[in-house]
Write a protein that holds these residues in place. Sequence first.
Motif, PDB file in Angstrom:
ATOM      1  N   HIS A  91      40.963  -3.672 -35.403  1.00  0.00           N
ATOM      2  CA  HIS A  91      40.443  -2.296 -35.306  1.00  0.00           C
ATOM      3  C   HIS A  91      40.836  -1.650 -33.976  1.00  0.00           C
ATOM      4  O   HIS A  91      41.069  -0.432 -33.919  1.00  0.00           O
ATOM      5  N   SER A  92      40.917  -2.454 -32.929  1.00  0.00           N
ATOM      6  CA  SER A  92      41.287  -1.895 -31.628  1.00  0.00           C
ATOM      7  C   SER A  92      42.747  -1.453 -31.587  1.00  0.00           C
ATOM      8  O   SER A  92      43.125  -0.625 -30.755  1.00  0.00           O
ATOM      9  N   HIS A  93      43.574  -1.996 -32.488  1.00  0.00           N
ATOM     10  CA  HIS A  93      44.994  -1.625 -32.502  1.00  0.00           C
ATOM     11  C   HIS A  93      45.351  -0.657 -33.637  1.00  0.00           C
ATOM     12  O   HIS A  93      46.251   0.166 -33.487  1.00  0.00           O
ATOM     13  N   PHE A  94      44.655  -0.780 -34.784  1.00  0.00           N
ATOM     14  CA  PHE A  94      45.067   0.001 -35.960  1.00  0.00           C
ATOM     15  C   PHE A  94      43.958   0.857 -36.552  1.00  0.00           C
ATOM     16  O   PHE A  94      44.209   1.580 -37.509  1.00  0.00           O
ATOM     17  N   HIS A  95      42.736   0.767 -36.075  1.00  0.00           N
ATOM     18  CA  HIS A  95      41.611   1.524 -36.625  1.00  0.00           C
ATOM     19  C   HIS A  95      41.446   1.231 -38.117  1.00  0.00           C
ATOM     20  O   HIS A  95      41.580   2.119 -38.965  1.00  0.00           O
ATOM     21  N   ILE A  96      41.141  -0.011 -38.437  1.00  0.00           N
ATOM     22  CA  ILE A  96      41.036  -0.440 -39.831  1.00  0.00           C
ATOM     23  C   ILE A  96      39.719   0.023 -40.438  1.00  0.00           C
ATOM     24  O   ILE A  96      38.772   0.396 -39.730  1.00  0.00           O
ATOM     25  N   LYS A  97      39.655  -0.022 -41.766  1.00  0.00           N
ATOM     26  CA  LYS A  97      38.439   0.304 -42.500  1.00  0.00           C
ATOM     27  C   LYS A  97      37.952  -0.963 -43.189  1.00  0.00           C
ATOM     28  O   LYS A  97      38.645  -1.525 -44.041  1.00  0.00           O
ATOM     29  N   ASP A  98      36.763  -1.420 -42.832  1.00  0.00           N
ATOM     30  CA  ASP A  98      36.196  -2.644 -43.396  1.00  0.00           C
ATOM     31  C   ASP A  98      35.503  -2.311 -44.719  1.00  0.00           C
ATOM     32  O   ASP A  98      34.521  -1.565 -44.754  1.00  0.00           O
TER      33      ASP A  98
END
Length: 295
Positions: A91-98
């Motif tokens: 998330h810190s690199h790609f802003h993922i959605k969990d």
Amino acid sequence: MVIPPGLSIHPSNHCCKPKKSLYGLKQESRKWYEKLSLLLLSSGYVQAHADHSLFVKATSSAFTALVVYVDDIVFTGNCASEITNLKTILHSHFHIKDLGQLKYFLGIEVAHSSKGISICQRKYCLELITDSGLIGCKTTSTPMDDSLRLHQDSSEPLADPLSYIWLVGRLIYLTSTRPDIVFTTQQLSQFMVAPTQTHFQAALRVIRYLKGCPGKGLFFSHQSSTNLLGFSDADWAMCVDTRRSITGYCFFIGNSLVSWKAKKQSTVSRSSVEAEYMALASATCERLLTSSRMF
């Protein structure tokens, strides 16, 4: 490319150098995978040699694995803290959605229980039946008539071959969780170039069979052992047109079916023994590939 408004370049033979990959370029997917894999490798994960989309991190007390499909990632493991830590890094690199616990992935439905995990393609199967116009048809107990040997016959050719190609193509994807239609689909896929009415009716029979059991799939038990067990067989001179044999094999990890295939052999076998040995050679290759993924 078109120069963005407000940006002037002199002289005119200069070009722009983007600082990151632009969406839609053919290099985009390669750069995305390169950045993701480097991040995972730097976090202690090991890339599988047999499948480069699989990354694994194993310690004395924890095991974590993830598989990547384009920009969709599936996690699994026995250490919740490691999975949470990995999500934080991504998330810190790609802003993922969990999206939470895996329930639906690429048309495959996943159900969790105390006994294990079951997967199926019920929604995909019902859409296929509806799109084929057979939602109200009668069902059949088998996907193929035992007495039928499909070949390049002289019956009436299809007026719209694309409908047959579309149907068989969707059946091929359905074999991801339906090994019961693998052989029939293999037979139907031989006639993509010039399908006839006979071939089309055989394909519609598969749809009628699926209507009777759209939710059938695979079950992976929590109590299953890790022993790898495989079976292979050959149908000698099965193909009427070329007299080539059919190779078939399946592999289990414990009681869970994990790999299966039905394919026409590349050469003509002069005896049933030769056909069996060729099938065994293909099964051995699959066995080595499957065992290399088990870590």
